[in-house]
Design an enzyme around this catalytic site. Sequence first.
Site, PDB file in Angstrom:
ATOM      1  N   SER A 120      24.982 -58.471  72.268  1.00 65.67           N
ATOM      2  CA  SER A 120      23.896 -58.710  73.201  1.00 65.67           C
ATOM      3  C   SER A 120      22.864 -59.539  72.445  1.00 65.67           C
ATOM      4  O   SER A 120      22.390 -59.120  71.399  1.00 65.67           O
ATOM      5  CB  SER A 120      23.313 -57.353  73.606  1.00 65.67           C
ATOM      6  OG  SER A 120      22.553 -57.466  74.772  1.00 65.67           O
ATOM      7  N   ARG A 155      23.192 -43.280  68.388  1.00 60.00           N
ATOM      8  CA  ARG A 155      22.671 -43.190  69.752  1.00 60.00           C
ATOM      9  C   ARG A 155      23.153 -41.904  70.399  1.00 60.00           C
ATOM     10  O   ARG A 155      24.318 -41.538  70.285  1.00 60.00           O
ATOM     11  CB  ARG A 155      23.147 -44.396  70.574  1.00 60.00           C
ATOM     12  CG  ARG A 155      22.682 -45.700  69.955  1.00 60.00           C
ATOM     13  CD  ARG A 155      23.001 -46.904  70.806  1.00 60.00           C
ATOM     14  NE  ARG A 155      22.541 -48.111  70.126  1.00 60.00           N
ATOM     15  CZ  ARG A 155      22.716 -49.345  70.587  1.00 60.00           C
ATOM     16  NH1 ARG A 155      23.345 -49.537  71.746  1.00 60.00           N
ATOM     17  NH2 ARG A 155      22.266 -50.374  69.911  1.00 60.00           N
ATOM     18  N   GLU A 158      31.382 -55.372  76.650  1.00 58.13           N
ATOM     19  CA  GLU A 158      30.283 -55.887  75.832  1.00 58.13           C
ATOM     20  C   GLU A 158      30.539 -55.638  74.346  1.00 58.13           C
ATOM     21  O   GLU A 158      30.872 -54.530  73.932  1.00 58.13           O
ATOM     22  CB  GLU A 158      28.976 -55.203  76.243  1.00 58.13           C
ATOM     23  CG  GLU A 158      27.798 -55.634  75.396  1.00 58.13           C
ATOM     24  CD  GLU A 158      26.544 -54.796  75.657  1.00 58.13           C
ATOM     25  OE1 GLU A 158      26.466 -54.173  76.735  1.00 58.13           O
ATOM     26  OE2 GLU A 158      25.669 -54.776  74.778  1.00 58.13           O
ATOM     27  N   ARG A 164      33.634 -51.871  68.025  1.00 57.99           N
ATOM     28  CA  ARG A 164      34.263 -52.505  69.184  1.00 57.99           C
ATOM     29  C   ARG A 164      35.088 -53.724  68.768  1.00 57.99           C
ATOM     30  O   ARG A 164      36.077 -54.063  69.435  1.00 57.99           O
ATOM     31  CB  ARG A 164      33.198 -52.906  70.220  1.00 57.99           C
ATOM     32  CG  ARG A 164      32.594 -51.681  70.900  1.00 57.99           C
ATOM     33  CD  ARG A 164      31.693 -52.034  72.052  1.00 57.99           C
ATOM     34  NE  ARG A 164      31.151 -50.820  72.671  1.00 57.99           N
ATOM     35  CZ  ARG A 164      30.335 -50.794  73.714  1.00 57.99           C
ATOM     36  NH1 ARG A 164      29.951 -51.937  74.276  1.00 57.99           N
ATOM     37  NH2 ARG A 164      29.887 -49.659  74.211  1.00 57.99           N
ATOM     38  N   ARG A 222      32.444 -45.854  72.934  1.00 55.05           N
ATOM     39  CA  ARG A 222      31.120 -45.252  73.060  1.00 55.05           C
ATOM     40  C   ARG A 222      30.995 -44.069  72.108  1.00 55.05           C
ATOM     41  O   ARG A 222      31.490 -42.987  72.368  1.00 55.05           O
ATOM     42  CB  ARG A 222      30.898 -44.810  74.511  1.00 55.05           C
ATOM     43  CG  ARG A 222      29.458 -44.496  74.862  1.00 55.05           C
ATOM     44  CD  ARG A 222      29.300 -44.240  76.353  1.00 55.05           C
ATOM     45  NE  ARG A 222      29.639 -45.415  77.141  1.00 55.05           N
ATOM     46  CZ  ARG A 222      28.798 -46.419  77.403  1.00 55.05           C
ATOM     47  NH1 ARG A 222      27.565 -46.373  76.947  1.00 55.05           N
ATOM     48  NH2 ARG A 222      29.188 -47.448  78.116  1.00 55.05           N
TER      49      ARG A 222
END
Length: 426
Positions: A351, A261, A348, A390, A276
């Site tokens: 999801s 990403r 998070e 994560r 991130r």
Amino acid sequence: MLDIRFIRDNRDTVEGMLKHRGYDSNLQSILTLDQKRREAIQEVESLKHERKVVSDQIAQMKKNGEDASPIISRMRQVSKRIKELDGKLGEAEEEIQRMLLLIPNVPHESVPVGKDENDNPVVKRWGEISQFPFTPKPHWELGEKLGILDFERAAKMTGARFTLYWGLGAQLERALINFMLDLHTTKHGYVEVLPPFVVNSSAMMGTGQLPKFKEDLFKLEDWDYYLVPTAEVPVTNIFMNEILEEEDLPLYYTAYTPCFRSEAGSYGKDTRGLIRQHQFNKVEMVKFTTPEQSYDELESLLLDAEEVLQKLELPYRVVTLCTGDLGFSAAKTYDIEVWIPGQQAFREISSCSNFGDFQARRANIRYRPKGKKKIAYLYTLNGSGLAVGRTLVAILENWQQENGSVVIPPALRPYMGGVDIISPRG
RNA sequence: GGAGAGAUGGCCGAGUUGGCUGAAGGCGCUCGCCUGCUAAGCGAGUGUUGGGGGAAACCUCAACCGAGGGUUCGAAUCCCUCUCUCUCCGCCA
């Protein structure tokens, strides 16, 4: 993608629902275009009908040795007109399609109305928030001291937001991937797939990353290829342009892929550590279901993701995304947020979403409902199970000891060759 | 990278001197009949999308033979471009 007929028949409802998610829709222009389109179809189709009938006549006349040239020259005009109208019709259809591709999904009725992430209700909590008799360190500090995470050297060969894993760190990442895949395949009934890590633009269109979120993707120069931002894209598109049988549903798939990403627009956020990254690993779960069972399937999907954290003994909570925080393609989403002691915050880590028929309509994935003639779009769901980087962060921070060593959660030790602790010297 | 072959309905497979071919034939599937069971046999049906009509069942029109253009009164059939698959050569993990 929404159904143009649904928009036509439920304009007010659609507009209201989209407003809740903060999307200011102008459905008038698309409906006008749709009206024009239908009128054009009627005109061109009646001309085509004429052409067909007269062409048969011409064939007959030629057979009988009659002179057909007057009709032929008349039909020449008709054909010319058809070509014009077909061209206009095609343009209108493309324009409608372009507009439809930019309209987000309509939230499910059970989704709470809200403005942003502050309005996401917490629906579940699991585990005790870790208490430390010392100040817990952030994972990047732990990782660097342990010699398992190396941000500086990754920056040399690549750049910011990439990480080099060393030794037991690399092994821990790999152990997590295998642990998650094994849990989903052996206990939760998912079939493991290993898809391409590069997909074309129609796949990106199918799941909703394109055309609207191009700037979030990495594209290969001179190719119509993109690096996958999540396994959701290749796995959901497995059945692009296919019709499945209802008796084959639901289908469960799990896949490991790296995810790429660009993280455009997130310059100030999470600049340190693994949270991130431009590249991270993720194990994804994807389901194909009927509309009727899809919301039950969403609940079980969530439980499948939660179980990973439970087995790793990591405290977390679950929130329901409110209308204003919902992703573009989702009808309903649960986020799982894991406790990060170094930040004293929940972050998070998964999801889980039901997309309804939004992606299926884009990717043209349908099924044959049992006992019914008409085929229909199936429903797609997916959830992270889990974001691996994560998860590694959560383990380092939640299982850290005062001396900077990190205990390996028992469930993971078989995957670590029996290693039960990573110590500064090890 | 070079040379060649191909792409038709759920599947196999006709159709390439352009004209009731949405598409023969076979297999599969569905329903009915028949049969002591199974197998076989007989009959009927069996694509998708879009428009119009209908409460619905359904009716009707148009489009679709890898995708997109072109030629023609008319194209699965002729021409061009692209994609994919297969074979051979080269290269390569």
